[in-house]
Each structure stands twice: as structure tokens, then as C-alpha cells.
Design an enzyme around this catalytic site. Sequence first.
Site, mmCIF file in Angstrom:
data_model
loop_
_atom_site.group_PDB
_atom_site.id
_atom_site.type_symbol
_atom_site.label_atom_id
_atom_site.label_comp_id
_atom_site.label_asym_id
_atom_site.label_seq_id
_atom_site.Cartn_x
_atom_site.Cartn_y
_atom_site.Cartn_z
ATOM 1 N N HIS A 167 59.386 97.629 -88.900
ATOM 2 C CA HIS A 167 58.870 98.661 -90.203
ATOM 3 C C HIS A 167 58.214 99.897 -89.809
ATOM 4 C CE1 HIS A 167 56.944 99.196 -94.120
ATOM 5 N NE2 HIS A 167 58.135 99.048 -94.593
ATOM 6 N N LYS B 219 57.816 94.067 -101.479
ATOM 7 C CA LYS B 219 57.996 95.562 -101.322
ATOM 8 C C LYS B 219 57.797 95.794 -99.777
ATOM 9 C CE LYS B 219 53.171 96.434 -102.550
ATOM 10 N NZ LYS B 219 52.947 96.988 -101.167
ATOM 11 N N ASP C 217 53.532 92.841 -100.013
ATOM 12 C CA ASP C 217 54.042 93.449 -98.788
ATOM 13 C C ASP C 217 54.708 92.431 -97.940
ATOM 14 O OD1 ASP C 217 53.542 96.068 -98.503
ATOM 15 O OD2 ASP C 217 52.023 95.778 -96.641
ATOM 16 N N CYS D 51 47.798 100.405 -101.947
ATOM 17 C CA CYS D 51 49.035 99.853 -102.816
ATOM 18 C C CYS D 51 48.340 99.688 -104.241
ATOM 19 C CB CYS D 51 49.412 98.485 -102.280
ATOM 20 S SG CYS D 51 50.092 98.886 -100.659
ATOM 21 N N ASP E 32 49.212 92.610 -103.649
ATOM 22 C CA ASP E 32 49.012 92.288 -102.587
ATOM 23 C C ASP E 32 47.783 91.430 -102.284
ATOM 24 O OD1 ASP E 32 51.217 94.070 -102.547
ATOM 25 O OD2 ASP E 32 50.520 95.215 -100.835
ATOM 26 N N HIS F 228 57.165 92.725 -94.953
ATOM 27 C CA HIS F 228 57.700 93.724 -93.894
ATOM 28 C C HIS F 228 58.688 93.046 -92.769
ATOM 29 C CE1 HIS F 228 55.358 96.867 -95.709
ATOM 30 N NE2 HIS F 228 54.070 96.119 -95.012
HETATM 31 C C1 VGL Z 1 48.695 98.188 -97.785
HETATM 32 C C2 VGL Z 1 48.212 99.269 -95.888
HETATM 33 C C3 VGL Z 1 49.386 99.061 -95.644
HETATM 34 C C4 VGL Z 1 48.261 97.953 -99.204
HETATM 35 C C5 VGL Z 1 49.921 97.600 -97.416
HETATM 36 O O1 VGL Z 1 48.345 96.800 -99.630
HETATM 37 O O2 VGL Z 1 47.149 98.422 -99.615
HETATM 38 N N1 VGL Z 1 47.641 98.834 -97.034
HETATM 39 N N2 VGL Z 1 50.482 98.199 -96.211
HETATM 40 ZN ZN ZN Z 2 52.243 97.225 -95.404
#
Ligand code: VGL
Ligand code: ZN
Length: 341
Positions: free
Chosen positions: A156, A226, A150, A281, A90, A152
Amino acid sequence: MNQMNQMNQIGSGAKFIQAVRSNNLAEVAKKLTEQHGLRNPHLSNANQVDALTGQLPVDIAASLGLTEMVALLKRHGGHPKTVSALMIVDPQNDFCEAREPGLRKPHLTNNPSSLAGTLAVKDSNSIFPHINRLHDSFTAKNQTIFISQDWHPVNHVSFARNHIDSKTGKPHNPFTFNVPLSAKLDSNTTISFNESLWPVHCLQGTWGAEISPLLKRNGRELSIKKGTGIGIEPHLGNLVDSYSAFGDRFHGLFEKSDLQKLIAERGINRLIVCGLATDYCVGSTAIDAKIFFPDMDVVLIEDCMRHVNPEGAAAKKATMRQKGLVIYNTVDEFMASPHAN
Ligand code: VGL
Ligand code: ZN
């Protein structure tokens, strides 16, 4: 058969070592089985070679190089051949701080480097020079690099505004943690879990979901998306978040990426995990890697990741270490370690 014959037929120890180094263990095993009737032809790890060595006279085992083979396999973490991959989790604009001071409202600027992501992780931009060194090294060796995103939809489950707080009758505030949610799978089954609720982030197709321009690219990285909501039955809604690049917290019950399949296909047995954020993540991906692939060497580097909450990150790192994951402080430390080859 006398010992001299045995030696001649199998070949010298040096040849065996060469076979191990070129990952030709199947060939070695076949020869030993066919020519010597040895009953344990599996040579894929040190224990198996140890067992094989035990079936031969000590001096023969040593002269065939089996003793050295065991040492070699142990040095390589029990695998005859290490296949490393880099997993960059991410590295997206919405998790990054602004790169230049300035206006932060997208509609008031056309200079993206003055924008901060909606879920900007503290000091996030400083990881990129370190990750780029890893990227260079993996690119030079033609090794697999995964980049997860990420990704979404607007409805979501992880967006605070999509949940009404029963106490106030209004949507939840972002950064509300441990909100109990439940989902009815069918008339007999309800699952309960706690979710963290976030600001709207990494909306599919938006600037925030794009990969930060600070990350080097070679055009051959494999993309893993994801938290997409794809694959989730419509009647269940966007039920469960996916922190891990492998899939949702129920190990892919609702939503599963291609990562497990790609790792298996490529025979990857060492994964260097970095990116944002350690406590969510990155940590979840690293732990899942060990769950899906118990023999995998999973390695992290502090310089190449940043966290949302320090306490959460400390807890996640403790869990990771307890599960046998290795955490180096710097890329230099990693590069000098046995995990870098
Ligand atoms: C993440 C919060 C929400 C991350 C993803 O990539 O760590 N944190 N979505
Ligand atoms: Zn997220």
C-alpha cells in the site's frame, strides 16, 4: 372557485400536517395541482412550500396548514423526513491502544487485550462507551449503521517502508508527513500530491484490521472497506490512499466504496460521523459526505472521536464548521439536540 370549496376539496390543515409528517408530500402536491391548478407542486423543502404558499390567499394558506408546514420543514433541516445513519469510521485494533498493560509484541503474547495497534491513536479506547450509546439508539430505531475499515494490501502507498527516501537511499520512517509523490496517469497526465507515510497498519485479514471488541455490534451493520488497492489499475500500483470512507482523495477517481450508492438508495439525509481519527479518516469522510450530498446534515461528536495530531484536528474541525457541519461536545448534548430524532 370560492374559498369554501377550496377548503373542502383539499381538506383540513391537520390532514396536511399529517401528510407532511408521514412524508406523503407527493400526495399533497398532486392534490393541490390537480384540484387547484397550482404550478409549483414540489414540496420537498421549506422554500418550495413557501413558494406554493405565495400562490394562495394568505388565510387559505394558513388554514390549509401550509404555514405550519413551512415551520415544520425548517425544523427538520429542510427535509420532510429525516433519515439518519451512523457512520463509525475505522474502529480497528491498529488504531487503538492496548486495553491492558503488558507485552506489546504479538509473537510474545496470546492475550490480544495487551496489544497496542501499530498506529494507536491516543486515548482511542475511551470513545467506545460513547459510540456504543449511539449504537444502542440507532439499533433501537432500526436505523442504518455503517462501519468502515482501513483494509490495506502489503504494497500500500501509505506505508513508509514502501517508499525510498531519496536523501538517504533508505525506506522512509513512519509518521513522515507531506511527502511529495506523483503518479503518471498516461503519457500526458501526471498528478502530484503529498502523502503522509505510516507504519504498516490494517493489513487485510490481520488482527490489526479487525474491529475492536470494545465496539457493540448488532450483526446488521453495513461494512465499508477502503484503501484496498482493488480497482486500481495494476500499472498505477497502489497509488493513492483513501482516508474517506467514500473513496480516495480525488473523490473516487481511483478507488470508490459503495457508501455513496448505499446512502442514495436509502435516502439518508443525516449522517452522524464518529471514530478514528478526527484529522484523517473521520474528517475526510464527514467532508466528503457534504461534497457528495450537499443537503446532508453532517454531525460529529467530540467524545466519539480522537485525533493523531492536535493541530491537524483543529484545522480539520475549522474546515468542517466552515462547510456547515455541526460538532457537539458530548453524546448527551447530541441526544438533547434537534439532530437526535
Ligand atoms: C487513518 C492514517 C492512516 C485513519 C488511516 O483511519 O484515520 N489514519 N490510515
Ligand atoms: Zn490507512
